[in-house]
Motif scaffolding. Structure first.
Motif, PDB file in Angstrom:
ATOM      1  N   THR A 382       0.984  -1.609   0.163  1.00 23.85           N
ATOM      2  CA  THR A 382      -0.187  -0.045  -0.342  1.00 23.85           C
ATOM      3  C   THR A 382       0.750   1.498   0.062  1.00 23.85           C
ATOM      4  N   CYS A 410      -2.931  -3.656   2.312  1.00 23.54           N
ATOM      5  CA  CYS A 410      -3.640  -4.035   0.675  1.00 23.54           C
ATOM      6  C   CYS A 410      -2.750  -5.366   0.822  1.00 23.54           C
ATOM      7  N   GLY A 413      -1.064  -9.549  -1.538  1.00 21.18           N
ATOM      8  CA  GLY A 413      -1.983  -8.929  -2.687  1.00 21.18           C
ATOM      9  C   GLY A 413      -2.762 -10.425  -2.913  1.00 21.18           C
ATOM     10  N   ASP A 416      -7.391 -11.315   1.431  1.00 21.22           N
ATOM     11  CA  ASP A 416      -7.834 -10.366   1.588  1.00 21.22           C
ATOM     12  C   ASP A 416      -7.492  -9.641   2.328  1.00 21.22           C
ATOM     13  N   ALA A 417      -7.934  -7.897   2.167  1.00 24.06           N
ATOM     14  CA  ALA A 417      -7.554  -6.881   2.346  1.00 24.06           C
ATOM     15  C   ALA A 417      -8.049  -6.903   3.695  1.00 24.06           C
ATOM     16  N   VAL A 421     -12.661  -3.795   3.103  1.00 25.39           N
ATOM     17  CA  VAL A 421     -11.441  -2.495   2.361  1.00 25.39           C
ATOM     18  C   VAL A 421     -11.184  -3.755   1.877  1.00 25.39           C
ATOM     19  N   THR A 422     -11.679  -2.710   0.077  1.00 22.55           N
ATOM     20  CA  THR A 422     -10.952  -2.658  -0.782  1.00 22.55           C
ATOM     21  C   THR A 422      -9.683  -2.330  -1.926  1.00 22.55           C
ATOM     22  N   CYS A 423      -9.266  -2.886  -1.792  1.00 16.07           N
ATOM     23  CA  CYS A 423      -7.610  -1.754  -3.474  1.00 16.07           C
ATOM     24  C   CYS A 423      -7.780  -2.227  -4.489  1.00 16.07           C
ATOM     25  N   GLN A 424      -7.188  -1.717  -5.663  1.00 17.51           N
ATOM     26  CA  GLN A 424      -6.405  -1.100  -6.416  1.00 17.51           C
ATOM     27  C   GLN A 424      -4.836  -1.173  -6.603  1.00 17.51           C
ATOM     28  N   LEU A 432      -0.266   0.344  -4.160  1.00 13.78           N
ATOM     29  CA  LEU A 432      -1.958   0.184  -3.942  1.00 13.78           C
ATOM     30  C   LEU A 432      -2.579   1.266  -2.996  1.00 13.78           C
ATOM     31  N   VAL A 434      -6.361   2.696  -1.322  1.00 15.71           N
ATOM     32  CA  VAL A 434      -7.976   1.745  -1.035  1.00 15.71           C
ATOM     33  C   VAL A 434      -8.589   2.891  -1.710  1.00 15.71           C
TER      34      VAL A 434
END
Length: 641
Positions: A382, A410, A413, A416-417, A421-424, A432, A434
């Motif tokens: 992150t 995050c 990879g 799970d985060a 929370v969802t990350c890209q 990464l 949020v």
């Protein structure tokens, strides 16, 4: 990249070493403790102690949660740190639990001891993963091998720490609780193991660190020292049993070129060696590997046979995986009784058992030590600023331990985060970011930290149906935000003007205690086809369906209009007072300095002359009366003579 291994170093060590050694602070980095950010942590332990070999151990600390436990048969273990453990039930500690150890940025040697030994009486070893600094390094799957389960196993690696916290994290598989019995960290030279060439953005995971012709040695297990606190295990478990070998010794000769930076390979490593009995045989080792990774293999030599006194007397090839990679003549390179190191990087391996051979060319091959490290690239982490923001939110929102908000939000990879929370991948750089926070109905009772403004990639924020309070932070409305749901909380104060970005399509602020003027830009979301709900906030005003705002006042006091009016009034009063003072001042100057006679001066002159005449006549009359009295024989005071 996923690293699927089970622990290679099954070092259940009986108490057969020398006792009561003198600690050497200069050579064992663990012994210096906090002075150089080394730690020996007895996981599950309740008291500090000093081991048989003079190493200080700390009681359990730096963990995110979990519980302390004791193995089923502690009497089988000589070392106290091998008898206790910490386990992390996901029901109370979350899926992700961590040890977060404060250190300085740099490279660190990290060693763990893991054991099950039926501590929970369930007769089932757990399944879980282990990450270092957000990178997956170990995978445990039930059932463990019997030796590892009952006697435990040590694993170690060298990893970079880029900030002030070393995160060693555990991820539960299904509902299994991860376990750890001890954790050790020691600093490593930043250029060790050819970091200048290969870079430091990788973790070197130990797949075998061997000493040849010698028993296991190293800090914590023998009196011997190693600047990086490495432990060297005997090569007998990896050497081909079909080849007869004999051990060699330096016989008291001093070894030159050892224990030098940046690698600080210990002198004892070069004081013994193995060679073949049959001159035609090759030394052969079989090293288990994960074929998805690249490897760095280090070979350690010293010509400790006094009968070899010139170049060309002992020459052999190194063959790895069937490929001849180099030819070695130790005496030609460094002479006799001098340490010589050589390493090779291997890629695209296909066999899970890597065969390493030292094939004779002239004389018999010789080997002092062998190291094999998996080169695990650091997983994408992150963005550091967003890690800071998420940790601030963890504190301000009072995230419960069961949600597992520990370590990197995050990474790795493959996990799970953090829950909710969802990350890209960062679209504007590395790392990464949020993008979604969904924490509805989690019983949160804190407030929203101002640090949320750092989450500039946040698309959706749902904190509905909690008991959050305080004011809405001004940094809440970045252009990235599309959906905002803060309904059914206890937020107070005005709605910040920052809410209402061009991309915001849903804004649910209903059932709070908000007040004041609703920003027109926010309300326009509904006008342009979006969804907005402001109901249940008695203090809000100024838009259709809501009361009109007071001209000058809101529930906080003067509103913006009132403040402007008050300021204008004060300015007018000050101006008027100044004007009056100026007029008075001018008049006073006229009276003090105007010497011209007034136009009706003749009138005043005649009046003064008339008064003077009346005074003269009165004076003459009084004198006449006094003279008359005097002629009648009276004194002037009216007394008879």
């Amino acid at each position: 990249m996923l690293l699927v291994i089970f622990l290679l170093l099954f070092l259940s060590v009986p108490p057969l070493f020398l006792a009561d050694p003198a600690p050497n602070l200069a050579t064992d980095p663990f012994l210096s403790g906090a002075l150089n950010h080394s730690y020996n942590i007895d996981c599950g332990g309740t008291a500090n102690f000093t081991s048989t070999f003079g190493r200080p151990w700390l009681s359990d600390r730096f963990y995110s949660g979990g519980s302390a436990g004791m193995i089923a048969e502690p009497h089988r273990f000589a070392q106290p740190q091998e008898r206790t453990l910490r386990f992390f039930p996901p029901s109370s500690s979350g899926k992700k639990s961590c040890y977060s150890v404060p250190v300085l940025p740099g490279r660190y040697y990290i060693r763990t001891f893991t054991i099950y030994d039926n501590y929970d009486s369930k007769l089932r070893s757990p399944s879980y993963d282990v990450s270092i600094e957000g990178t997956l390094v170990f995978t445990y799957r039930s059932p463990w091998p019997e030796q590892a389960s009952k006697s435990g196993a040590y694993s170690d690696l060298i990893a970079p720490v880029v900030d002030s916290i070393a995160d060693i994290c555990f991820y539960s598989i299904a509902t299994d609780p991860p376990v750890i019995a001890s954790l050790e960290l020691a600093p490593v030279h930043p250029l060790a193991y050819d970091a200048a060439t290969t870079g430091t953005d990788m973790i070197l995971v130990n797949y075998g660190r061997l000493t040849c012709g010698e028993n296991l040695f190293g800090p914590g297990f023998t009196n011997d020292t190693d600047q990086f606190a490495r432990v060297w295990q005997t090569d007998s478990d990896f050497r081909s049993s079909n080849i007869k070998v004999k051990a060699l010794s330096a016989g008291g000769h001093q070894i030159m070129g050892s224990n030098q930076q940046p690698n600080f390979f210990p002198t004892r490593l070069y004081e013994t060696a193995v060679t073949t009995v049959n001159a035609k045989d090759a030394l052969e080792y079989q090293m288990p590997i994960d074929t998805r990774l690249s490897y760095m293999m280090w070979f350690h030599f010293a010509e400790i046979d006094a009968s070899v006194s010139s170049a060309g007397q002992r020459v052999f090839d190194i063959v790895i995986g069937g490929t001849n990679v180099t030819q070695i003549d130790i005496f030609k390179e460094v002479g006799g009784f001098t340490a010589f190191k050589w390493f090779h990087i291997m890629e695209n391996l296909t066999d899970p058992i890597l065969k390493v051979q030292l094939v004779p060319v002239v004389g018999q091959p010789i080997l002092c030590g062998l190291e094999n490290y998996a080169m695990v690239p650091l997983d994408m982490a992150t963005v550091p600023a967003q890690v800071v923001a998420m940790r601030a939110l963890k504190e301000s929102l009072k995230i419960p331990a069961r949600m597992g908000w520990n370590g990197d939000p995050c990474a790795p990879g493959t996990w799970d985060a953090w829950e909710g929370v969802t990350c890209q991948r960062n679209p504007k750089g590395s790392g990464l970011v949020v993008t979604h926070l969904d924490l509805a109905s989690q019983g949160l009772k804190g407030f929203i930290s101002d640090q949320i403004g750092i989450l500039t990639n946040l698309v959706s924020l749902n904190l509905s149906y909690n008991s959050l309070g305080g004011n809405l932070p001004w940094g809440l409305g970045h252009d990235s935000l599309v959906m905002l749901d803060l309904s059914s909380n206890k937020f107070i104060g005005d709605i910040p003007d920052s809410l209402g970005s061009n991309n915001l399509q849903t804004a649910l602020l209903n059932n709070n205690e908000l007040g004041g003027q609703v920003p027109e830009k926010l309300y326009s979301i509904g006008v342009h086809g979006g969804i907005i709900d402001l109901s249940g906030n008695k203090g809000l005003c100024g838009v259709p369906t809501l009361p009109a705002c007071p001209v000058f006042w809101n529930k906080k006091g003067l509103n913006t209009t009132g403040k402007i009016a008050l300021a204008a009034s004060c300015a007018f009063i000050i101006f008027a007072a100044f004007l009056v003072a100026f007029v008075v001042y001018v008049k006073r100057r006229e009276n003090d300095y105007d010497f011209d006679f007034p136009q009706d001066f003749s009138y005043f002159s005649s009046a003064i002359a008339a008064k003077r005449n009346r005074y003269q006549r009165a004076k003459s009359f009084m004198q006449l009366e006094m003279e008359t009295q005097s002629s009648n024989g009276l004194h002037s005071n009216g007394t008879s003579i």
